[in-house]
Structures are given as C-alpha cells and as structure tokens.
Design a protein around this motif. Structure first.
Motif, PDB file in Angstrom:
ATOM      1  N   SER A  48      15.009 -13.295 -14.071  1.00  0.00           N
ATOM      2  CA  SER A  48      15.216 -11.875 -14.321  1.00  0.00           C
ATOM      3  C   SER A  48      14.515 -11.087 -13.223  1.00  0.00           C
ATOM      4  CB  SER A  48      14.675 -11.476 -15.699  1.00  0.00           C
ATOM      5  OG  SER A  48      13.273 -11.722 -15.774  1.00  0.00           O
ATOM      6  N   SER A  49      14.875  -9.826 -13.079  1.00  0.00           N
ATOM      7  CA  SER A  49      14.283  -8.987 -12.042  1.00  0.00           C
ATOM      8  C   SER A  49      13.967  -7.605 -12.585  1.00  0.00           C
ATOM      9  CB  SER A  49      15.231  -8.837 -10.853  1.00  0.00           C
ATOM     10  OG  SER A  49      15.433 -10.076 -10.209  1.00  0.00           O
ATOM     11  N   ILE A  50      12.844  -7.031 -12.117  1.00  0.00           N
ATOM     12  CA  ILE A  50      12.472  -5.655 -12.403  1.00  0.00           C
ATOM     13  C   ILE A  50      11.963  -5.056 -11.103  1.00  0.00           C
ATOM     14  CG2 ILE A  50      10.986  -4.094 -13.717  1.00  0.00           C
ATOM     15  CD1 ILE A  50      10.805  -6.194 -15.892  1.00  0.00           C
ATOM     16  N   GLU A  51      12.693  -4.082 -10.572  1.00  0.00           N
ATOM     17  CA  GLU A  51      12.352  -3.451  -9.297  1.00  0.00           C
ATOM     18  C   GLU A  51      12.136  -4.518  -8.213  1.00  0.00           C
ATOM     19  OE1 GLU A  51       9.096  -0.791 -10.117  1.00  0.00           O
ATOM     20  OE2 GLU A  51      10.406   0.636 -11.146  1.00  0.00           O
ATOM     21  N   PHE A  55      11.304 -12.782 -11.782  1.00  0.00           N
ATOM     22  CA  PHE A  55      10.565 -13.601 -12.739  1.00  0.00           C
ATOM     23  C   PHE A  55      11.330 -14.887 -13.054  1.00  0.00           C
ATOM     24  CE2 PHE A  55       9.413  -9.197 -13.408  1.00  0.00           C
ATOM     25  CZ  PHE A  55       8.031  -9.239 -13.472  1.00  0.00           C
ATOM     26  N   TYR A  56      10.578 -15.967 -13.199  1.00  0.00           N
ATOM     27  CA  TYR A  56      11.115 -17.260 -13.623  1.00  0.00           C
ATOM     28  C   TYR A  56      10.418 -17.620 -14.926  1.00  0.00           C
ATOM     29  CZ  TYR A  56      12.793 -17.514  -8.825  1.00  0.00           C
ATOM     30  OH  TYR A  56      13.417 -17.237  -7.630  1.00  0.00           O
ATOM     31  N   THR A  57      11.194 -17.839 -15.972  1.00  0.00           N
ATOM     32  CA  THR A  57      10.623 -18.050 -17.306  1.00  0.00           C
ATOM     33  C   THR A  57      11.289 -19.234 -17.990  1.00  0.00           C
ATOM     34  OG1 THR A  57      10.248 -15.663 -17.521  1.00  0.00           O
ATOM     35  CG2 THR A  57      10.181 -16.960 -19.541  1.00  0.00           C
ATOM     36  N   PHE A  58      10.494 -20.017 -18.715  1.00  0.00           N
ATOM     37  CA  PHE A  58      11.072 -21.039 -19.595  1.00  0.00           C
ATOM     38  C   PHE A  58      10.269 -21.082 -20.887  1.00  0.00           C
ATOM     39  CE2 PHE A  58       8.137 -23.359 -16.843  1.00  0.00           C
ATOM     40  CZ  PHE A  58       7.448 -24.206 -17.702  1.00  0.00           C
ATOM     41  N   PHE A  75       6.495 -17.026 -14.366  1.00  0.00           N
ATOM     42  CA  PHE A  75       6.025 -16.905 -12.994  1.00  0.00           C
ATOM     43  C   PHE A  75       6.582 -15.606 -12.417  1.00  0.00           C
ATOM     44  CE2 PHE A  75       5.804 -21.383 -13.764  1.00  0.00           C
ATOM     45  CZ  PHE A  75       4.806 -21.888 -12.944  1.00  0.00           C
ATOM     46  N   GLN A  76       5.828 -14.976 -11.536  1.00  0.00           N
ATOM     47  CA  GLN A  76       6.305 -13.754 -10.894  1.00  0.00           C
ATOM     48  C   GLN A  76       6.429 -13.940  -9.388  1.00  0.00           C
ATOM     49  OE1 GLN A  76       3.860 -10.278 -11.499  1.00  0.00           O
ATOM     50  NE2 GLN A  76       5.305  -8.907 -10.511  1.00  0.00           N
ATOM     51  N   GLU A  77       7.526 -13.446  -8.851  1.00  0.00           N
ATOM     52  CA  GLU A  77       7.751 -13.419  -7.414  1.00  0.00           C
ATOM     53  C   GLU A  77       7.850 -11.958  -6.998  1.00  0.00           C
ATOM     54  OE1 GLU A  77      10.624 -16.136  -4.952  1.00  0.00           O
ATOM     55  OE2 GLU A  77      11.734 -14.356  -5.580  1.00  0.00           O
ATOM     56  N   ASN A  83       4.129 -16.446  -6.851  1.00  0.00           N
ATOM     57  CA  ASN A  83       2.768 -16.787  -7.250  1.00  0.00           C
ATOM     58  C   ASN A  83       2.736 -18.174  -7.871  1.00  0.00           C
ATOM     59  OD1 ASN A  83       1.725 -14.270  -6.494  1.00  0.00           O
ATOM     60  ND2 ASN A  83       2.163 -13.381  -8.490  1.00  0.00           N
ATOM     61  N   LYS A  84       1.723 -18.956  -7.529  1.00  0.00           N
ATOM     62  CA  LYS A  84       1.517 -20.228  -8.210  1.00  0.00           C
ATOM     63  C   LYS A  84       0.922 -19.991  -9.592  1.00  0.00           C
ATOM     64  CE  LYS A  84       0.980 -23.242  -4.176  1.00  0.00           C
ATOM     65  NZ  LYS A  84       0.091 -24.208  -3.479  1.00  0.00           N
ATOM     66  N   SER A  85       0.246 -18.872  -9.755  1.00  0.00           N
ATOM     67  CA  SER A  85      -0.311 -18.507 -11.055  1.00  0.00           C
ATOM     68  C   SER A  85       0.826 -18.200 -12.021  1.00  0.00           C
ATOM     69  CB  SER A  85      -1.202 -17.266 -10.913  1.00  0.00           C
ATOM     70  OG  SER A  85      -2.237 -17.471  -9.979  1.00  0.00           O
ATOM     71  N   PHE A  86       0.572 -18.414 -13.310  1.00  0.00           N
ATOM     72  CA  PHE A  86       1.585 -18.102 -14.315  1.00  0.00           C
ATOM     73  C   PHE A  86       0.924 -17.744 -15.631  1.00  0.00           C
ATOM     74  CE2 PHE A  86       0.879 -22.682 -14.324  1.00  0.00           C
ATOM     75  CZ  PHE A  86       0.800 -23.036 -15.663  1.00  0.00           C
ATOM     76  N   ASP A  87       1.700 -17.148 -16.529  1.00  0.00           N
ATOM     77  CA  ASP A  87       1.206 -16.744 -17.845  1.00  0.00           C
ATOM     78  C   ASP A  87       1.937 -17.510 -18.937  1.00  0.00           C
ATOM     79  OD1 ASP A  87      -0.541 -14.882 -16.770  1.00  0.00           O
ATOM     80  OD2 ASP A  87       0.862 -13.203 -16.980  1.00  0.00           O
TER      81      ASP A  87
END
Length: 202
Positions: A48-51, A55-58, A75-77, A83-87
C-alpha cells in the motif's frame, strides 16, 4: 532454512518486486513458526502507499483469529529507501498467550540461532516491563532492538517495534537541512522541506 523449505513458501504474485529486507524477515517467520510450532500461518505480503511512503505488510493468522485480532507486520519504504526496521501490532482482543508467542516468533525470526530458553528470558523482560501505559524496556539483540509502545488512540493497538540497530542514530548531512523556527516548520507551504530545530530538552 534450506532451499527445499524456501521453495515451499507462498510469497504471492508480487514476490519478485518485494524488497529483500522484507522477504528475509517473512521467510524468518515461516522458519520460526515451523521450528517452534507457534501455531501461526503467515498471509501474503500486501502493498500500500500513502504520499511518499510505501508499505509492505503481512498478517499472522491463527486458529480463531478475526481481522481485529490478527497481528500484522509492517515495513515502510520512504523515498525509495526501505527500512529494515518493522512494527508488529499486538491487538487488544488477541489472547495474551498468542501475543507472547508472537513476540517469541519475532525474536526467533530475527535471531534464528538463539536458544529458546534465551528467547523466553527476553520475552519475560519485555512483558514484565510493559504496564500498558509506558513503553517497555528496550531489549537489544545482535541485529535488532525490541520494545513495546502503548496504543496512541482508541483505534490503535500496542506495537512491538523491531528496530534495526544499524538504523539507530544514523549520521546525517546537516548541510542539507535549513535552520527553521517552530513557526516556520508549521507553515503549510514549508511541508516537505528538510529542516532542523534547535532546542533544549528539559
């Protein structure tokens, strides 16, 4: 993970376009779930994208999971930099035992050679230091630092932040940033400008 295991993972149609950083963690979760029998089933990687952010989500499904009770890894790009960081979301209406397995799975996915007993000790440290109001202790591992932050509103969930150590306190070129006042930073037409603000923490 051997080649045979890797080939059995269903990555979805967009796998070839998914960044390696995301795929590595995704495959790490598959391996951790199978090795430690954690009872989750990873869903496909969604985009998905915002501005300016992508985002990559599973999701990690489990028996009886509902959309509102399913942990999600994101993950956010930003500006074409992933980013290697993720939530990891920790839904309020998800059973605590499942959330603890989720944290164990995250530790195992990012530290596959760690002894399970050590993972349990780290889980205990994170869980016992989190009171639902304040951030938990930050647990530093080889490549990542993990901590839980409380939800920020009625429609949000507590979040397990998995921060890549190499992305902490990254040096920046300050010459690219303008010295703005707080008023200048708040000006609508300055949105998107690179700026810094001088101040004192009290």
């Amino acid at each position: 993970m051997n080649e045979e295991d890797a080939e059995s993972i269903e990555l979805g149609e967009n796998a070839q376009e998914t960044p390696e950083e995301v795929l590595t963690v995704y495959e790490g979760f598959h391996a951790a779930i199978e090795k430690h029998q954690l009872g989750f089933t990873p869903g496909d990687i969604e985009e998905s994208s915002i501005e300016d952010s992508h985002f990559y989500t599973f999701s990690l499904y489990y028996e009886g999971s509902e959309p509102t009770s399913t942990p999600r890894i994101t993950f956010q790009e930003h500006n074409d930099v992933i980013n290697k960081s993720f939530d990891v979301t920790l839904p309020d209406d998800c059973d605590n035992a499942i959330l603890k397995n989720m944290i164990i799975g995250t530790i195992a996915a990012t530290n596959p050679n760690m002894a399970f007993s050590e993972m349990e000790e780290l889980l205990h440290q994170i869980v016992t230091s989190y009171d639902g109001i304040n951030q938990s202790d930050a647990v530093k591992l080889k490549d990542y630092t993990l901590y839980i932050s409380p939800k920020t509103g009625t429609l949000t969930n507590p979040t397990l932040h998995v921060i890549a150590n190499e992305e902490i306190n990254v040096e920046i070129d300050t010459s690219e940033y303008k010295d703005y006042t707080s008023e200048e930073m708040g000006a609508p037409l300055n949105k998107g400008e690179k700026a810094h603000l001088s101040g004192r923490i009290q």
